[in-house]
Write a protein that holds these residues in place. Structure first.
Motif, PDB file in Angstrom:
ATOM      1  N   VAL A 117       0.837  -1.203   0.000  1.00 56.95           N
ATOM      2  CA  VAL A 117       0.000   0.000   0.000  1.00 56.95           C
ATOM      3  C   VAL A 117       0.871   1.253   0.000  1.00 56.95           C
ATOM      4  O   VAL A 117       0.577   2.239  -0.697  1.00 56.95           O
ATOM      5  CB  VAL A 117      -0.977  -0.007   1.190  1.00 56.95           C
ATOM      6  CG1 VAL A 117      -1.740   1.313   1.274  1.00 56.95           C
ATOM      7  CG2 VAL A 117      -1.963  -1.168   1.066  1.00 56.95           C
ATOM      8  N   SER A 118       1.974   1.227   0.753  1.00 56.89           N
ATOM      9  CA  SER A 118       2.885   2.374   0.771  1.00 56.89           C
ATOM     10  C   SER A 118       3.459   2.640  -0.615  1.00 56.89           C
ATOM     11  O   SER A 118       3.585   3.796  -1.041  1.00 56.89           O
ATOM     12  CB  SER A 118       4.028   2.124   1.759  1.00 56.89           C
ATOM     13  OG  SER A 118       3.551   2.067   3.084  1.00 56.89           O
ATOM     14  N   VAL A 119       3.805   1.561  -1.326  1.00 56.42           N
ATOM     15  CA  VAL A 119       4.324   1.693  -2.692  1.00 56.42           C
ATOM     16  C   VAL A 119       3.277   2.334  -3.592  1.00 56.42           C
ATOM     17  O   VAL A 119       3.566   3.285  -4.340  1.00 56.42           O
ATOM     18  CB  VAL A 119       4.744   0.316  -3.252  1.00 56.42           C
ATOM     19  CG1 VAL A 119       5.014   0.407  -4.755  1.00 56.42           C
ATOM     20  CG2 VAL A 119       5.984  -0.189  -2.529  1.00 56.42           C
ATOM     21  N   ASN A 120       2.050   1.824  -3.531  1.00 59.61           N
ATOM     22  CA  ASN A 120       0.994   2.377  -4.381  1.00 59.61           C
ATOM     23  C   ASN A 120       0.674   3.829  -4.018  1.00 59.61           C
ATOM     24  O   ASN A 120       0.419   4.656  -4.897  1.00 59.61           O
ATOM     25  CB  ASN A 120      -0.258   1.504  -4.284  1.00 59.61           C
ATOM     26  CG  ASN A 120      -0.126   0.217  -5.075  1.00 59.61           C
ATOM     27  OD1 ASN A 120       0.514   0.190  -6.122  1.00 59.61           O
ATOM     28  ND2 ASN A 120      -0.711  -0.854  -4.585  1.00 59.61           N
ATOM     29  N   LEU A 121       0.701   4.125  -2.721  1.00 61.19           N
ATOM     30  CA  LEU A 121       0.456   5.501  -2.281  1.00 61.19           C
ATOM     31  C   LEU A 121       1.539   6.426  -2.816  1.00 61.19           C
ATOM     32  O   LEU A 121       1.245   7.507  -3.355  1.00 61.19           O
ATOM     33  CB  LEU A 121       0.407   5.554  -0.752  1.00 61.19           C
ATOM     34  CG  LEU A 121       0.274   6.941  -0.112  1.00 61.19           C
ATOM     35  CD1 LEU A 121      -0.968   7.664  -0.614  1.00 61.19           C
ATOM     36  CD2 LEU A 121       0.244   6.811   1.415  1.00 61.19           C
ATOM     37  N   GLY A 122       2.795   6.001  -2.713  1.00 56.40           N
ATOM     38  CA  GLY A 122       3.894   6.826  -3.220  1.00 56.40           C
ATOM     39  C   GLY A 122       3.791   7.055  -4.715  1.00 56.40           C
ATOM     40  O   GLY A 122       3.985   8.179  -5.204  1.00 56.40           O
ATOM     41  N   GLY A 123       3.460   5.998  -5.459  1.00 57.00           N
ATOM     42  CA  GLY A 123       3.309   6.132  -6.911  1.00 57.00           C
ATOM     43  C   GLY A 123       2.201   7.094  -7.286  1.00 57.00           C
ATOM     44  O   GLY A 123       2.346   7.905  -8.214  1.00 57.00           O
TER      45      GLY A 123
END
Length: 320
Positions: free
Chosen positions: A182-188
């Motif tokens: 989720v952190s990866v998707n949020l950052g993207g």
């Protein structure tokens, strides 16, 4: 994969609870085909029970487990069938069971590219998760809704939903790998929403944590999102490095992440076309055609590639 090859492993005996427990053990070892036939047998045992709420719940649970296993085996149409069978009896089931089936069906339609239906089911699942006070499922629904918004290029909505999901997961604890994804998707999404510095900082932190904890999918996806951020900033050379690093994680071992490999190839193809590099374009296109044959899941880049092939079908037929 032909499921009939697992028929010899289907147990002839065992109680419902024994079969479910054995199936869960097989899932934990990655033996999804064998787990499926154990759950299939559990369904048969549950169907022989006396008519009661317990029988209805046991049948639904068996089908739900069969569906989630089929999804992991790439049998999306069969998984859809099992989930629909559960929801045919929704009035006889407790809210938590309906919620689980709705959420899995929402996941499934998202992967099949039907974002409208996925969104409708997700909203219903969200209402049920709040009704039964199940924050873990609520987090899963918020993640799905964020995925849908992301796929529709509604980045501000996606950032909000991913943020809510991440805060819930952090409050619950015990879902570190999901937090990482989720952190990866949020950052993207932050990068695509115009918050590049903040988004790339989060992506670097998520990548470091994913590598430290051995989260292969999160590591691969973080590198892909960093590559996309480099493209957005005009640094295609660094982007290509990031996509290659992502491939290493995505292709490692027997369980390849074909969706991430496809996305990386698609970005390379876009770069090659924008730079009018015919050789790299042909190489990336060939890779895309191979990976496309391995994908059942649909996302915007898959649809765009399919549309390109359809528009140029005569050209590619002649080339072959």
């Amino acid at each position: 994969l032909d499921l009939e090859e697992y028929d010899p492993f289907k147990p002839e005996g065992g109680t419902y609870d024994e079969l479910i427990s054995a199936g869960a053990g097989l899932i934990s070892r990655g033996e999804f085909g064998r787990a499926y036939v154990y759950y299939e047998r559990a369904l048969e045992v549950a169907s022989l029970l006396d008519d009661s709420v317990e029988r209805d719940e046991a049948i639904a649970d068996s089908r739900w487990r069969m569906a989630t296993t089929l999804k992991r085996l790439g049998k999306l149409s069969m998984a859809e069938h099992e989930l629909r069978e559960i929801l045919k009896e929704r009035k006889r089931l407790v809210p938590r069971t309906r919620m689980r089936a709705l959420l899995q069906l929402s996941y499934l339609y998202r992967e099949l590219g039907d974002l409208l239906l996925s969104s409708i089911l997700a909203r219903e699942a969200l209402a049920l998760s709040r009704e039964v006070q199940d924050p873990a499922t609520e987090a899963g629904v918020l993640n799905t809704m964020a995925n849908i918004a992301h796929a529709e290029d509604d980045f501000d909505t996606a950032v909000e939903a991913y943020g809510q999901c991440l805060r819930l997961l952090q409050s619950l604890g015990g879902s570190r790998e999901m937090e990482s994804i989720v952190s990866v998707n949020l950052g993207g999404c932050m990068v695509q929403a115009g918050r590049a510095e903040e988004g790339m900082d989060l992506l670097h932190r998520a990548l470091a944590e994913a590598r430290r904890n051995g989260y292969r999918r999160a590591s691969s996806l973080a590198l892909t999102r960093l590559g996309e951020a480099c493209v957005q900033q005009g640094d295609t050379r660094q982007a290509l490095v990031r996509f290659s690093e992502s491939d290493v994680f995505a292709a490692r071992g027997n369980n390849c992440y074909h969706d991430i490999l496809f996305l990386n190839a698609y970005r390379r193809w876009e770069i090659a076309r924008s730079e009018e590099n015919g050789t790299r374009e042909k190489i990336a296109f060939g890779r895309l055609r191979h990976l496309r044959s391995l994908l059942q899941r649909r996302f915007p880049e898959v649809d765009a590639f399919d549309a390109h092939v359809d528009r140029n079908r005569r050209r590619y037929a002649i080339a072959e």
